[in-house]
Design an enzyme around this catalytic site. Structure first.
Site, PDB file in Angstrom:
ATOM      1  CD  GLU A   1      -2.063  45.813 -43.108  1.00 28.10           C
ATOM      2  OE1 GLU A   1      -1.526  46.930 -43.095  1.00 28.10           O
ATOM      3  OE2 GLU A   1      -3.002  45.498 -42.368  1.00 28.10           O
TER       4      GLU A   1
ATOM      5  CD  GLU B   1      -2.051  42.900 -38.563  1.00 34.18           C
ATOM      6  OE1 GLU B   1      -2.500  44.040 -38.355  1.00 34.18           O
ATOM      7  OE2 GLU B   1      -0.975  42.686 -39.151  1.00 34.18           O
TER       8      GLU B   1
END
Ligand code: NOJ
Length: 444
Positions: free
Chosen positions: A164, A349
């Site tokens: 991220e 995720e």
């Protein structure tokens, strides 16, 4: 429902700082999250990662629980400061030994390890030199990446450079809600993004030059994902455009456009354009497209055919993070990314925080999580059925763990952690997921 592809990779994910603990053991250096927890008020209840889930000492128990629940793959991150305490100097053999043992334990139990090199816990010594604002971090990261890749040659096949980048840049350097807690103007945030892109690229180049096809290199990203309110060609197009609109503030574009399309998107707002104008043209030749994209998927926005946001109705379902429950993003999100970038993907995720408690029978019942995962996975199947190459799904997270600025107040795990003792109690969702995996998704 038809089946998921035969070799679909079913697994779980976590990150070093969030579960390992052992913050100053065996020669590990301090990192920016140690500092953020110990020295600021940035984390709820002043929680810290000193012990976390104690996975550093309990990894065998964790792997045994994974086996019990049919887990086929485990995505975990390495603590850079555990391996190279100051980020760029001597290697710490003892720190490396932990990951060696973990990888061997996983392999001995038929679980594929997937490594993330950087999940936000930068060695403090590198932050002192400017962190992701200083280009010196690029060779340091590439050196660390190569060290890890060579070490795990033949044992690990998939590696992700960064987790991220959006959060690294925007939570760490813009809003300051994450370590190192900076609040900088967007020109500087864009610079962080650019340096992250160059660091990813240098790491990937180094790994590929040494290991070739023995290791596949990707990155795990997140961003604003939009889904159409009506499934028409115009609806899909509007959702696609909104997904890649930089003005929505949380987007895939800067990172992935830079690496893959080698340009900045025209939707960039003035501060980003100002930075883009300062980029040395030679930098574009250094950009390396990842070989796969990992997407972290939680919630999305519904847009109509005109591209306008559809307001959520009163009482819209939310998780304990206050995030909307919007399974449709799992259908359309990967589709948009495939349309723009054409790369294979993993869901690296997906999951929900829930206010789980130990029931009177000593078990943890989490029907909300089962419903959430079930709905998202059914949508993922639709996406795959439309020909989008999503090769695996890694649920976040196996254990409850340290949820950054929220500390331990948010539980994302399929296994409950009693932080008083670090005892683990598999929740109903863990047993449910075991059946999903066993049937390769047929029970969904
Ligand atoms: C994304 C991050 O990668 C992970 O560290 C975090 O815990 C989950 N989202 C949930 O917020």
């Amino acid at each position: 429902m038809s089946q998921f592809p035969k070799d679909f990779l079913w697994g779980v994910a976590c990150a070093s700082f969030q579960c390992e603990g052992a913050w100053d053991e065996d020669g590990k250096g301090p990192n920016i999250w140690d500092d953020f927890c110990h020295q600021t008020d940035g984390v709820k209840n002043h929680d810290n990662g000193d012990v976390a889930c104690d996975s550093y000492h309990r990894y065998k128990e964790d792997v045994a629980l994974m086996v019990q629940h049919n887990i086929k793959a485990y995505r975990f991150s390495m603590s850079w400061a555990r391996i190279i305490p100051d980020g760029d100097g001597e290697m710490n053999e003892k720190g490396f030994a932990f990951y060696d043992n973990l990888v061997d334990e996983l392999l001995a139990n038929g679980i594929e390890p997937l490594i993330t090199l950087y999940h936000w816990d930068l060695p403090s010594a590198l932050q002192d030199k400017g962190g992701w604002l200083n280009r010196d971090i690029i060779p340091a990261f590439a050196r660390y990446a190569l060290l890890v890749a060579k070490h795990f040659r033949g044992r690990v096949k998939k590696i992700m450079t960064l987790n991220e980048p959006q959060c690294i840049a925007q939570c760490g350097y813009e809003s300051g809600v994450h370590a190192p807690g900076y609040k900088l103007p967007w020109e500087q945030v864009a610079k962080v993004y650019h340096i992250l892109c160059l660091a990813h690229s240098a790491a990937q180049r180094a790994i590929k030059a040494e290991l070739g096809d023995e290791m596949t290199v990707g990155a795990a990203i997140c961003g604003n994902l939009c889904y159409p309110s009506v499934d028409t060609p115009a609806g899909r197009e509007a959702a696609y455009k909104a997904t890649f609109d930089l003005n929505r503030g949380w987007s895939f574009n800067i990172f992935l456009d830079s690496l893959i399309l080698k340009r900045y998107d025209e939707s960039a707002f003035p501060a980003i354009r100002n930075f883009a104008a300062t980029i040395d043209p030679a930098d574009w030749d250094l950009m390396e497209a990842p070989e796969f994209i990992g997407i972290n998927v939680y919630q999305g926005s519904e847009v109509d055919e005109q591209g306008n946001d559809v307001p959520r109705y009163r009482g819209f379902p939310i998780t304990a993070m206050d995030w909307g429950i919007t399974p449709e993003v799992m259908h359309y999100g990967p589709m948009h990314l495939y349309k723009r970038y054409g790369l294979p993907m993993y869901i690296t995720e997906n999951g929900m925080a829930n206010n789980d408690v130990i029931s009177l029978d000593g078990m943890v019942h989490d029907p909300q999580r089962i419903l959430y995962l079930n709905s998202y996975l059914r949508e993922l199947k639709k996406c795959i059925d439309e020909g989008v190459p999503v090769l695996g799904y890694l649920q976040w997270s196996f254990l409850d763990n340290f949820e950054w600025a929220e500390g331990y107040s948010r539980r994302f795990g399929m296994v409950y952690v009693d932080y008083r003792t670090c005892d683990r109690i598999p929740k109903d969702s863990a047993r449910w997921y075991a059946k999903v995996i066993e049937s390769n998704g047929e029970t969904l």
